[in-house]
Motif scaffolding. Structure first.
Motif, PDB file in Angstrom:
ATOM      1  N   GLY G  83    -101.322  20.945  22.443  1.00 45.30           N
ATOM      2  CA  GLY G  83    -100.129  21.059  23.269  1.00 45.30           C
ATOM      3  C   GLY G  83     -98.894  21.329  22.443  1.00 45.30           C
ATOM      4  N   THR G  84     -97.800  21.585  23.124  1.00 47.65           N
ATOM      5  CA  THR G  84     -96.527  21.821  22.460  1.00 47.65           C
ATOM      6  C   THR G  84     -96.030  20.559  21.750  1.00 47.65           C
ATOM      7  OG1 THR G  84     -96.007  23.326  24.258  1.00 47.65           O
ATOM      8  CG2 THR G  84     -94.190  22.679  22.828  1.00 47.65           C
ATOM      9  N   ASP G 109    -100.536  25.174  21.321  1.00 45.29           N
ATOM     10  CA  ASP G 109    -100.659  25.009  22.771  1.00 45.29           C
ATOM     11  C   ASP G 109    -101.868  25.739  23.364  1.00 45.29           C
ATOM     12  OD1 ASP G 109     -99.764  23.935  25.180  1.00 45.29           O
ATOM     13  OD2 ASP G 109     -98.543  25.679  25.655  1.00 45.29           O
ATOM     14  N   ARG G 117    -107.178  30.052  26.989  1.00 47.50           N
ATOM     15  CA  ARG G 117    -106.238  30.204  25.865  1.00 47.50           C
ATOM     16  C   ARG G 117    -106.953  30.094  24.528  1.00 47.50           C
ATOM     17  NH1 ARG G 117    -101.881  25.643  27.577  1.00 47.50           N
ATOM     18  NH2 ARG G 117    -103.804  24.433  27.338  1.00 47.50           N
TER      19      ARG G 117
HETATM   20 MG    MG Z   1     -99.215  22.870  27.092  1.00 49.33          MG
END
Ligand code: MG
Ligand code: AMP
Ligand code: AMP
Ligand code: AMP
Ligand code: AMP
Ligand code: MG
Ligand code: MG
Ligand code: MG
Ligand code: MG
Ligand code: MG
Ligand code: MG
Ligand code: MG
Lengths: 212, 212, 212, 212, 212, 212, 212, 212
Positions: G83-84, G109, G117
């Motif tokens: 994640g960020t 992310d 992703r």
């Molecule tokens: Mg995220």
């Protein structure tokens, strides 16, 4: 979102540079409603003023909505709390349901310390499709409701309390070990997750209904 | 014992040489009733036969009594259990009360999963001077009774259950964090300690009464 | 309150909007005394000035009383602390007893590190109907008093200390595992709960006495 | 051993092939006394018969000695236990001291539940150079002795008890957080380690004395 | 103090009203040196100015001395640290030793990450009567020194580090489970307790010596 | 049962006297199907022979059924496992669903260590109304399925594994903290509870449908 | 450094007197590049201005570099985040690699909540010599990558999240119990340590290559 | 296996029906070598005799090999243990490396309690490409080796020991918090995982080398 779930950004732990860049990107897509959760007042204050103005922010639940909410869906949810202090978490669930277009009602401060408060409302509560029970400390409310209703009951333990209660682990474990069979549980203070779980249940429902 | 408390020997963890020597010493004092707790069947079998024969042993509670029980005292105690599996612990409390001459009654298997079982008996239970609540897992029964009765409520968490419940810590913490204010708690599975706590309460009572 | 217990509002964790609305509602009922616990100075400061003025606030115990205290009741309670740092918790118990009309006395800083301090006062302490022992770190004081007195002993573990002691779990567990049989325990730092437990004991007593 | 410490083999967890090969190697060095700790009866039975016969085995402490003990040293140690169940651990310490040639005396079953048992012996105990306190559950005995004696006090927490006490962590933490300042602590059930710690203290002493 | 131990006031957790009253009382007894530990800068600032001026305060160790130190005693102590961050705790030990009149030397930042730093100083360190090892994280330094020296080794785990190390439990447990036999341990960050333990050892020594 | 939930007896922890009396009572009501869970082979063997013969026992899931199963209901459930070792728990869920008349299918050993095993079946799995994911160790399968399907996902952590995995807490916490939003969780190894949760969801569905 | 490892100073927990003295000493050795980690903004501000100016400080990773970086080395590393919010830790790893002269690329992310992703980048990632996976909460990303790539995978659990996730223990344990066999793990939030581990792997590589 | 990793079956927790069916399936593929780990003697005995005969079983490591081992690969690994009791885990690693065709050598019983044992072998150990350190209790050996060698060091904590050491968590955390920077860690007792991690490192190496 292609799964029928709300799109949400968890703000907790994000640095302001990253957060501002995420908000800017999303602000540019007006047809794309987004929910921000766990946005502290300090983070709100650190946003670019123009984006801050575009947000519908609620301090109690620490949530913000961008570009309005999703269309209404069938189904309705009861959000029940044991105490007044559980409201922050309950309102995170309520705001998520509202954002996603799900009808719901909040029943606050009806814990088992005064059992009559629950008894008076249990009939109404049991009419809902899904019941979210938000409780800290001993979390006995989840067990009692689980024993009284046969519908889907989702327990959200809260970190309300002190001593052995303070981080929510006691409430979490009491819900997991609940004598009310089939009570499901989310992470501590995770009102957002409970709303998402309710939406998953309603997703199944919607598909069933539409295929009738 | 000069404190008005029962004399008891905790057998758990004692080697047979030590245990046999303790029993022999106590067997020689017929005017001195003694309670043995947590005596495993294996330990009973390892005792000198003559001493074994002198013991009144109860397998469910793992207790044994030597030289009969103490004279009857004023006061009465309710021992309530949430489930059938809590009986071992409840019977340890009951046997301790019986040994000490305290009147009591056991109300088994009336946990909150089926709330009506409690509702039917709460009137009778609330007539007792002290209420011992024996419950494992979420231990919600202690909170509910604490919310319905204003007398002395003593919670005994049990190690009944599995997963997050199995060692009794969840029941313990749920009782400690109970929303039923003023519920007191003993160690996990400590039926003996709960009975002793009840006796402490009745000790205060007796003195008061006798001085009236 | 119909159970003979004090009515109390736990302020910890409540947002100011909710808290102000609760206080406003209660302020409108002058015949109805209420106790506020764990009210931080910041929360006191955030109350509507007129309501703030109506409160009898005590900083050490973080308690506030509205509309005076309840009528005096029979019985008396000793509140004992091991160290000076345990005073905050002890005073929460004392303020709750005072609010409820129960006679009591505080014996501070008499822990077992200097055993003579206890020895000098144990005779006087053992005259009380109920003994509340407030102690952190090793909480050895509860075991020692439990071994010296046969009356009702209620242990309140505190979060005083650091390292393995700091969150109060060591004191809690030491009290639960106390070799002083029948010592009852409340949640960490729960002076309010200990006072409520004492009131439960005195409730039994009162009924007994009045029925004599 | 060149550090003045006893040579010891910890048998727990060793497979029989490894253990037999270690014993065989050491049996071949008659001038080299060795202590075996935590040797289960099953392990003893699995040893080559000729080596088994050469061992001086003690069942209560699960220790065995090969090739006699070390020469006597100056200094003396008190080994104190709170309960009878702590004897296994206390005897591991006593056997280690005996093996190393250190004078010592065991004071068993004098915990704070009956404070007079300690009071009668504290004068004699305080004459020793080092005091090892072996206690489980609340381990209050270590704090009380630490408050009464200014000599070196070494606490050995035991896993005696059940519920929150059973694995010894409560006793360990209570000793670490002891209000008796400067009480030192070893691992749970580590009677061997406590004896080694005492020997370290006496080592300093011996050197001092011999250099006088 | 009649036990040959330093008199110390633990300031952590004390409210300013209590603390000022304690300091005032002690300030009136100039023949009675006292050590204050864990006195935060904020607490120092909250003291009555005249008393504040009378204190010899050290910020790194958070200690203050009133009325000078005790007379010199025989014996000397090495205080060793693994890293620079352990200095706060090591200096609490050093200040306590200094206050009590015990000769000592600090060896800082010689942890096992660079083993040569220890190797260069081990000869000198092993000349001391007692060795206090202050280390956080893996605390491997205590085991290595315990394996190299046969004198009394006292481990002080520190809360230095982050993740699994941050609260000092890892360092504590690693010291307790040390493969260096007979290493004794104090509470996390308890430099004061380690110094007291060293003083207990030297107390035995002094008596021995003076009786030679 | 009046809530539309299966009636079940948890055999774990019940003594044989209690268990035999419960079975005898239920055996006398042939119109009343009952499920027994966590019945060990030893317990089965200890039942009165006539009752034992009446039970449909399954060793892998440790369940037994008395008097057949409930009538078929609408809805269908996928029971997915990460590994072969999770089968015991998965089969407890499957047997509970079968007993209650709910259509279901088991997809075993398709954990993320070999992602293609899941990819091949995800289309079929996502057709079900409810998906139960049974996984131990890292429980990553629940997160991955939660990210791929928008229907109701119920995670059952198992105690499969060793080291940090062995008691199921890691799997439990990983599921609770799952990045797959709205995944609901039951107690460790609680296949029965997961089936009950699924039945609660289907209960809501049934009512909806029948009211269409 | 003679081991081919970067020289680094951990600033967390260091008092400003010690830190300024360390920086001064290192500033005087311009041929000796040094990395400072976990340097809070407050610590940076407390440095002597001349030294502060000499530092290349990065706020997101809380790192500072003095006297430039080390010469480039062979090998390259992928730093992947779920994640960020994991970026702070990932950037500590990246800055350490950069300082040591190691080529690397950050993939941020790409957690399993949206599996596509990862799928889009896995081919590119698997070209690197070492893959560092930075993830909090359920840390499922480490297991999934471990199942897709046969190269060296180093997991860094982060303290990102709340409830059962918040201190990183869940992510840590999930990585340790990973079903992706041979995934190695560092301390929570230890981006520096992961980079050092990667450098150890590349050290082996370099020696191999240079000896070809 | 297409990732260059060994194919292995974890037998722990598998019921005999499942295990026999897995073995039967694999026995039919003679060109496909397989490793079985954590196969208890009881499980071996429960296999179909013909399959049992086909297995190369090793009792100390609880591993079995079917259809021989994989072809030899470049690279070599040192497997170091602190004590003799760590051998079971070390041999699981060694057997896995042997099965996979990786050259390795075991260095047993060279923990830091006797530092010279390590010093004598460190030169030889540091020649290997990867060093696996197997240690329980304080696990100080991993830190010391990490400080002496710049190659890839993989720590395997073991559950050897008792008290605070017994479940391996102390060793695990000490390795994770190691002051030896860049030491990587596997699950407790996971010798198999450490070997797999080493193989991942060698996989990177092989590719590099073959592409030279
Ligand atoms: Mg995220
Ligand atoms: N309050 C919340 N609690 C738990 N998860 C959340 C919350 N708010 C958003 N999320 C989820 O967190 C995930 C990661 O968010 P992000 O870090 O923004 O990529 C998203 O998939 C969200 O669904
Ligand atoms: N200090 C306290 N500790 C524990 N419980 C409390 C405390 N003060 C009040 N309570 C109880 O907390 C319950 C919940 O209070 P409220 O959140 O105001 O509805 C009430 O039933 C009070 O009896
Ligand atoms: N830093 C410290 N750590 C642990 N105990 C301490 C410390 N400083 C003082 N003490 C002890 O704490 C006890 C209680 O102190 P007080 O609260 O002042 O009565 C005294 O007996 C002191 O010996
Ligand atoms: N962020 C970090 N995490 C863990 N260890 C670190 C970090 N930064 C530096 N170190 C190590 O910490 C050790 C102790 O540093 P110091 O306290 O400066 O002596 C050094 O050996 C560094 O390699
Ligand atoms: Mg309320
Ligand atoms: Mg029942
Ligand atoms: Mg004091
Ligand atoms: Mg005894
Ligand atoms: Mg350093
Ligand atoms: Mg599998
Ligand atoms: Mg060895």
């Amino acid at each position: 979102e292609r799964l029928g779930m709300p799109e949400a950004v968890l703000c907790a732990g994000k640095d302001m540079v990253s957060l501002n860049s995420i908000v800017a990107e999303l602000a540019a897509r007006p047809d794309h409603p987004v929910l921000f959760t766990r946005m502290e007042a300090g983070q709100l204050g650190g946003l670019d003023p123009e984006h801050r103005a575009a947000l519908d922010y609620d301090a109690l639940s620490s949530t913000a909505v961008l570009h309005g909410h999703l269309p209404a869906r069938p189904g309705n949810v009861a959000v029940v709390t044991a105490g007044t202090s559980d409201l922050r978490v309950a309102m995170e669930a309520a705001r998520t349901l509202h954002f996603t277009g799900v009808s719901h009602k909040v029943y606050a401060d009806i814990g088992v310390a005064g059992l009559w408060r629950l008894t008076e409302r249990i009939e109404e509560i049991s009419q809902c499709d899904v019941i979210i029970v938000v409780a800290g400390m001993d979390a006995a409310l989840a067990s009692v409701i689980g024993g009284l209703v046969g519908k889907c009951v989702i327990g959200v333990p809260t970190s309300v309390g002190y001593g052995v209660a303070a981080d929510g682990t006691t409430a979490l474990n009491a819900m997991l070990a609940s004598c009310g069979q089939g009570v499901m549980v989310t992470n501590i203070d995770n009102g957002f997750g409970a709303a998402c779980a309710a939406i998953r249940v309603l997703n199944s429902l919607m598909i069933k209904e539409s295929s009738v």
